[in-house]
Write an enzyme that holds these catalytic residues in place. Sequence first.
Site: not given
Length: 504
Positions: A51, A305
């Site tokens: 992110k 992720s």
Amino acid sequence: MPQSYIKRILDARIYDLAVETPLDATPLISSRTGNKVLLKREDLQPVFSFKIRGAYNKLLQLSDKQRAGGVIAASAGNHAQGLALAAQHLGVSATIVMPRTTPAIKIEAVKRRGAKVVQVGDTYDEASTFAKNLVKEKGMTYVPPYDDADVIAGQGTVAMEILRQHTGKIDAIFIPVGGGGLCAGMAAYIKFVRPEIKVFAVEPVDAACLKAALEADRRVTLPQVGIFADGVAVAQIGKETYRVIKETVDGVITASVDEICAAIKDIFEDTRSIAEPAGALSLAGLKKYVADTGAKNQTLIAIDSGANTDFDRLRYISERTEIGEKREAIFAVTIPEQPGSYKKFCSLLGKRSITEFNYRYADNRDAHIFVGMQISPAKNDRQEIMKTLTEKGYKAVDMTDNEMAKLHIRHMVGGHAPQAQNEIVYRFEFPERPGALLNFLNKLADQWNISMFHYRNHGSAYGRVLVGMQIPKGDRKRLEALLKDLGYNYWEETQNDAYQYFLS
């Protein structure tokens, strides 16, 4: 068109803060699946998640006036930490609106990076609405977690790195999907540069908003969203991300909670790192793809992720892993209530290991046992066990895929309650905040008797609750109205085999 993102991705100047993460080999997973499996380690970013890429790229595109006015976002997780660090790096004031259910560890992580935290509501939607109102009042710039061209382009740099790091044959890349920012950016780049590579989006079974949108040929909003993989717990795919993804992905794969837990263990065994549930999602999808297609000797890449998980959740993850790996099956079996029955039952199973055995006396005739057994993932063991039990005259139900059985019943097998007349059973997800239980009791408990209650929390934003209430038939409609007004996710489980066998 998705091609419009290529220049944006190539121009992203994020590497004074974000890092180029390694593409690691996974010897154990590769050996087990018969393919060359590579893991893109986005859990090694400064905020332990990809992110940071999108958040920082967005801030870099803002004007001096916009930066001076400050930025704001609504997030309970990785976007919050990414934006906080990006804003701190650029000297920009940042406000993060987080639900009151957000675990303290995430709140402190955001504060440590210099952002102001405002806690509002129990859900992301409530926090998002509040944040957007602040934009109007104070003139701040809203930084979306996924549905923004600059955020999407920042996430797309993951694909750019992969294709630079591995120039040889790649058969398929598996990408986790929540709102779709990572998948949109990566898929746009991959299909422009290497269109022969298959791209698969991976979603949780209980939060498959992209799959639902593709099937309906339009964006839809899921009525309920599972919260185990909280990093991808999104009810509706983004508008811009959907536009890109529907033109670029080759398919959508869904993974269960158990399959995600098994993938977390796989990553740990190969890397000695612990992925968050959303972080292991794409590997769960990769494994499912291999199992469904029989793929062999292919080069397959999954995106790890993120690694922002609470330590308390590990006990739950560990508990569900054996089933996710198809190494444990659980059954409800009826055996005669007489001496020697358990020994006879175990003898029938031969050398198969019993992992769990729960039982409480109910009557003089039948005993309902809750039993877990080790099975082999390479064999058709569950079906063989059921066949053996049935042929020997046992009444048995396979509960390996029964969510209520795995969440609650295995921890509370305690006998039937014949005196609990008119009992209805519900499974709830309570927001994990002070007052949530009291709110439930204030609305319901004074009106009807609570005949059963079991609560479990796994370090997440929601606790799992199983409740039995004695409800006369004439009160059913009023109860349903109150439950809807309560606003908690719930499922009626009165007809669930696990309840009928052990507790009704």
